[in-house]
Write an enzyme that holds these catalytic residues in place. Structure first.
Site, short mmCIF file in Angstrom:
data_model
loop_
_atom_site.label_atom_id
_atom_site.label_comp_id
_atom_site.label_asym_id
_atom_site.label_seq_id
_atom_site.Cartn_x
_atom_site.Cartn_y
_atom_site.Cartn_z
N SER A 83 40.28 39.22 37.08
CA SER A 83 41.14 40.09 36.07
C SER A 83 40.55 41.60 35.77
CB SER A 83 41.07 40.20 34.68
OG SER A 83 41.34 40.85 33.48
N TYR B 296 38.42 36.10 26.26
CA TYR B 296 39.10 36.34 27.27
C TYR B 296 38.21 36.98 28.58
CZ TYR B 296 42.85 37.80 30.20
OH TYR B 296 43.45 38.18 32.33
#
Ligand code: NAD
Ligand code: MG
Length: 305
Positions: free
Chosen positions: A197, A210
């Site tokens: 990401s 995360y």
């Protein structure tokens, strides 16, 4: 008609302005329990159902895609099938409706689609998943670790030990368990593609667990790419920017972030899963033979290191 387009239908090769290729999502604030499903989403994410055109870039290949029921993984599953691959998808049992949608499109592309529901935070399930995929596909040449957990929590004091552990189990441990189980089956020429990401480099303050998993995925992949090069197995990463998926509506972002979701990227619009799929196709195909240990950022002009 342009000399490069065979008909008037729009596909991923249509020449246009990438910034306005898709409209802003402008999502109404909406909430679903985890895992989110696409049917009730407004708007429904675009997986390339109407647009992805295959050119035979993965003919005869056999792929396992975790989280292949929806979002980025769903778009990748459809693209791989249209490029000629048989595809197994993993997902949670609650996502059967999304999985069915994707499996139907794999079959409509004339390829074998295999649905393998189950929870990848369980190591034993990860091993079973790989063995079922290998058995039902007759082998494995492409592994896409794409399943992910993302729950926004503002304050570290409110981030439970359980969530911290579950985020790592889903995003990092399962990646390790599945890749390890797949390795004995992967021939020279195989491709492993992991999903990081933008947050690997730009961690959001409310997604520290995360974001840390995504940095770990990048690092793990670059190490493993070197370890597996002598065996002819490539390991790469796709790092999406803000993409409109079920992750966002099931606790992934705050209400304020959902309202402003389009404004995050330089393009001033969210990406659609269909725009991620070609990056995975490139990394899965032998055309990227000299590419390993790379992270391909697909994020609408957001700077990365
Ligand atoms: P998505 O919700 O459509 O896909 C995530 C999938 O993960 C789910 O469909 C589910 O099947 C799977 N999953 C989650 N927990 C699981 C578990 N315990 N067992 C089995 N499967 C499980 O959302 P998405 O955005 O397409 O996510 C795909 C990947 O893209 C994730 O790794 C995510 O972190 C990454 N990503 C997304 C964005 C974005 O903006 N959407 C940005 C960067 C990275
Ligand atoms: Mg899903």
């Amino acid at each position: 008609m342009s000399p490069t387009s065979s008909d008037d239908a729009r596909d991923q090769y249509t020449f246009d302005n990438p910034v306005t290729r898709y409209a802003r999502v402008e999502p109404p604030v909406q909430h679903q329990p985890e895992p989110g499903v696409q049917g009730p989403m407004r708007p429904v994410p675009d997986l390339g159902e109407e647009s992805y055109r295959g050119l035979g870039r993965l003919i005869g290949r056999r792929a396992l895609i975790t989280g292949g029921d929806s979002g980025i993984g769903g778009a990748v599953a459809i693209a791989f099938a249209r490029e000629g691959a048989d595809v197994a998808i993993s997902y949670l049992p609650d996502e059967e409706a999304d999985a069915r949608h994707v499996l139907d499109l794999i079959q409509a592309a004339g390829r074998r689609g295999v649905g393998l529901p189950g929870d990848i935070t369980d190591a034993a399930h990860c091993r079973q998943l790989v063995s079922d995929a290998v058995e039902q596909l007759g082998g494995l040449d492409i592994l896409v670790n794409n399943a992910g957990k993302q729950i926004a929590v503002d304050r570290l004091e409110d981030l439970s030990d359980e969530q911290f552990e579950q985020t790592f189990r889903t995003n990092v441990f399962a990646n390790f368990w599945i890749t390890k189980a797949a390795l004995p089956h992967l021939p020279a020429g195989a491709s492993v593609i992991n999903t990081a990401s933008l947050e690997a480099y730009q961690p959001s303050p409310e997604r520290v667990d995360y974001a840390a998993t995504k940095a770990a995925i990048n690092n793990l992949s670059k190490g493993l790419a070197q370890q597996l090069a002598p065996r002819g197995i490539r390991v790469n990463v796709v790092a999406p920017g803000p993409t409109w998926t079920a992750l966002q509506v099931s606790g992934g972002v705050s209400d304020e972030q959902m309202k402003a979701f389009d404004d995050e990227s330089t393009y001033q619009r969210a990406g659609q899963p269909a725009e991620l799929a070609p990056a995975y196709v490139f990394l899965a195909s032998a055309e990227s033979s000299y590419v390993s240990g790379e992270t391909l950022n697909v994020n609408g002009a957001m700077p990365t290191p």
